[in-house]
Scaffold this motif. Structure first.
Motif, PDB file in Angstrom:
ATOM      1  N   ILE A 196      49.243   4.269  49.150  1.00  0.00           N
ATOM      2  CA  ILE A 196      50.487   3.708  48.612  1.00  0.00           C
ATOM      3  C   ILE A 196      51.571   3.724  49.687  1.00  0.00           C
ATOM      4  O   ILE A 196      52.319   2.748  49.852  1.00  0.00           O
ATOM      5  CB  ILE A 196      50.951   4.510  47.373  1.00  0.00           C
ATOM      6  CG1 ILE A 196      49.980   4.277  46.201  1.00  0.00           C
ATOM      7  CG2 ILE A 196      52.369   4.092  46.969  1.00  0.00           C
ATOM      8  CD1 ILE A 196      50.276   5.148  44.989  1.00  0.00           C
ATOM      9  N   GLU A 245      58.388   9.160  45.733  1.00  0.00           N
ATOM     10  CA  GLU A 245      58.821   8.038  44.894  1.00  0.00           C
ATOM     11  C   GLU A 245      60.341   8.011  44.752  1.00  0.00           C
ATOM     12  O   GLU A 245      60.974   6.948  44.870  1.00  0.00           O
ATOM     13  CB  GLU A 245      58.178   8.118  43.514  1.00  0.00           C
ATOM     14  CG  GLU A 245      58.570   6.921  42.646  1.00  0.00           C
ATOM     15  CD  GLU A 245      58.156   7.063  41.198  1.00  0.00           C
ATOM     16  OE1 GLU A 245      58.447   6.133  40.426  1.00  0.00           O
ATOM     17  OE2 GLU A 245      57.581   8.101  40.839  1.00  0.00           O
ATOM     18  N   TRP A 278      52.937  -1.194  43.710  1.00  0.00           N
ATOM     19  CA  TRP A 278      52.810   0.218  44.069  1.00  0.00           C
ATOM     20  C   TRP A 278      53.299   1.122  42.948  1.00  0.00           C
ATOM     21  O   TRP A 278      52.785   2.227  42.770  1.00  0.00           O
ATOM     22  CB  TRP A 278      53.570   0.512  45.361  1.00  0.00           C
ATOM     23  CG  TRP A 278      55.063   0.592  45.225  1.00  0.00           C
ATOM     24  CD1 TRP A 278      55.939  -0.443  45.238  1.00  0.00           C
ATOM     25  CD2 TRP A 278      55.849   1.779  45.069  1.00  0.00           C
ATOM     26  NE1 TRP A 278      57.227   0.023  45.095  1.00  0.00           N
ATOM     27  CE2 TRP A 278      57.199   1.381  44.998  1.00  0.00           C
ATOM     28  CE3 TRP A 278      55.537   3.136  44.993  1.00  0.00           C
ATOM     29  CZ2 TRP A 278      58.239   2.284  44.838  1.00  0.00           C
ATOM     30  CZ3 TRP A 278      56.581   4.042  44.838  1.00  0.00           C
ATOM     31  CH2 TRP A 278      57.913   3.617  44.764  1.00  0.00           C
ATOM     32  N   HIS A 298      50.546   1.951  40.561  1.00  0.00           N
ATOM     33  CA  HIS A 298      49.619   2.940  41.107  1.00  0.00           C
ATOM     34  C   HIS A 298      50.236   4.338  41.114  1.00  0.00           C
ATOM     35  O   HIS A 298      49.517   5.333  40.943  1.00  0.00           O
ATOM     36  CB  HIS A 298      49.180   2.526  42.511  1.00  0.00           C
ATOM     37  CG  HIS A 298      48.255   1.353  42.515  1.00  0.00           C
ATOM     38  ND1 HIS A 298      46.902   1.474  42.296  1.00  0.00           N
ATOM     39  CD2 HIS A 298      48.482   0.025  42.681  1.00  0.00           C
ATOM     40  CE1 HIS A 298      46.334   0.275  42.331  1.00  0.00           C
ATOM     41  NE2 HIS A 298      47.285  -0.615  42.563  1.00  0.00           N
ATOM     42  N   MET A 299      51.548   4.423  41.301  1.00  0.00           N
ATOM     43  CA  MET A 299      52.203   5.731  41.236  1.00  0.00           C
ATOM     44  C   MET A 299      52.112   6.314  39.827  1.00  0.00           C
ATOM     45  O   MET A 299      51.802   7.491  39.643  1.00  0.00           O
ATOM     46  CB  MET A 299      53.670   5.619  41.647  1.00  0.00           C
ATOM     47  CG  MET A 299      53.929   5.461  43.135  1.00  0.00           C
ATOM     48  SD  MET A 299      53.340   6.855  44.155  1.00  0.00           S
ATOM     49  CE  MET A 299      54.262   8.229  43.486  1.00  0.00           C
ATOM     50  N   PRO A 332      42.414   1.746  43.000  1.00  0.00           N
ATOM     51  CA  PRO A 332      43.178   1.747  44.262  1.00  0.00           C
ATOM     52  C   PRO A 332      42.765   0.637  45.217  1.00  0.00           C
ATOM     53  O   PRO A 332      43.482   0.358  46.177  1.00  0.00           O
ATOM     54  CB  PRO A 332      42.873   3.134  44.852  1.00  0.00           C
ATOM     55  CG  PRO A 332      41.590   3.544  44.222  1.00  0.00           C
ATOM     56  CD  PRO A 332      41.636   2.991  42.831  1.00  0.00           C
ATOM     57  N   LEU A 378      45.246  -1.982  46.231  1.00  0.00           N
ATOM     58  CA  LEU A 378      46.223  -1.764  47.300  1.00  0.00           C
ATOM     59  C   LEU A 378      45.794  -2.398  48.605  1.00  0.00           C
ATOM     60  O   LEU A 378      46.587  -2.497  49.542  1.00  0.00           O
ATOM     61  CB  LEU A 378      46.428  -0.257  47.510  1.00  0.00           C
ATOM     62  CG  LEU A 378      47.135   0.479  46.373  1.00  0.00           C
ATOM     63  CD1 LEU A 378      47.022   1.988  46.567  1.00  0.00           C
ATOM     64  CD2 LEU A 378      48.591   0.061  46.283  1.00  0.00           C
TER      65      LEU A 378
END
Length: 289
Positions: free
Chosen positions: A109, A175, A192, A195-196, A252, A255
């Motif tokens: 990320i 973040e 992103w 995904h966080m 993932p 990404l």
């Protein structure tokens, strides 16, 4: 190897026994099927998308699968130590492999958004530091099976919780810092963010399972948790299965795909802002000289 001459009562609080109950074959069979399906799905994705960095996650899924096969075999003979040891070891360490993959995802990320500078731990050390913590935890947990005592395995589980807890702090700090720095984040929240959030949910599931395991070992061989099999399936089998489903849903590998035009513009804006900052800083220093 089996207890051939001495088989104490499963209710004897002073005796060590592999199981305090007769393992459920239907429960084991259900999770053998579930883990087979989700692990095969992950293997297909990792091969087709060539996301080889996610290999530890696949190995964790295989460990879960074989672990529940071991429990199914134990149902036929609860005194046979082979299947008991196999399921104990594999189900104990599989989440550490899931955690290792989550560490890798955070690094990906950071690369995706070009925001490594906002991490508490330098990105190049991120995976190394936390995987090292997993290795320490793994070795301590294996010590129990080398007859070095349950206190060692409890130390290993505590180490796992401490390292994983620190990782969650690192993830949240990254973040917050990155979001605060980039005012243009409202653009589309980019992929992103998704995904966080997935990383946070997966981390929470693993943390709950790890705490359950610590309490289980602290209560001992005759403790409440080890006397009730359904708790294992609620707080370990189900939670780890949900982790695998979660990262199947938000994989993932996304990404690594080409960013959308908006995301590409967003990334270019980040690069431009960083370049301007560096240029301004350099000009300021030269002006002072």
């Amino acid at each position: 190897m089996a207890f051939e001459t001495y088989k104490p009562s499963l209710d004897d609080p002073n005796a060590w026994v592999p199981y305090r109950y007769y393992p459920s074959i239907p429960a084991a069979a259900i999770f053998i099927a579930l883990y087979s399906i989700v692990t095969i799905a992950h293997i297909v994705i990792i091969v087709t998308r060539r996301t080889w960095s996610f290999t530890p996650f696949i190995i964790g899924g295989l460990f879960e699968l074989v672990g529940y096969i071991g429990r199914a075999i134990s149902a036929g003979d609860i005194w046979a130590l082979g299947p008991y040891i196999v399921q104990s070891i594999l189900l104990l360490v599989a989440p550490a492999l899931f955690a290792a993959s989550i560490y890798i995802i955070l690094g990906q990320i950071m690369v995706f958004v070009n925001g490594g500078e906002f991490s508490l731990v330098p990105r190049r050390w991120l995976t190394k530091v936390f995987v090292a913590g997993d290795v320490i935890s793994f070795l301590l947990q294996m010590a129990d099976f080398l007859n070095l005592g349950e206190k060692i395995i409890i130390a290993g589980l505590f180490a796992q919780i401490v390292f994983f807890g620190f990782f969650i702090v690192v993830a949240i700090t990254f973040e917050v810092r990155f979001t605060r720095h980039q005012a243009a984040l409202s653009l589309k929240l980019a992929k992103w963010k998704k995904h966080m959030y997935t990383l946070y949910v997966g981390s929470l599931l693993i943390m709950v399972r790890s705490i359950f395991r610590v309490v289980e070992y602290l209560m001992g061989n005759n403790g409440f948790l080890l006397r009730h099999e359904y708790l294992l399936y609620i707080f370990d089998a189900t939670l780890m299965f949900l982790v695998m489903v979660l990262f199947l849903w938000v994989h993932p590998g996304q990404l690594r795909t080409s960013p959308s035009p908006e995301e590409a513009t967003y990334t270019l804006d980040i690069d431009a802002n960083n370049a301007l900052k560096q240029k301004g800083s350099s000009h300021h220093r030269s002006h002072r000289v």
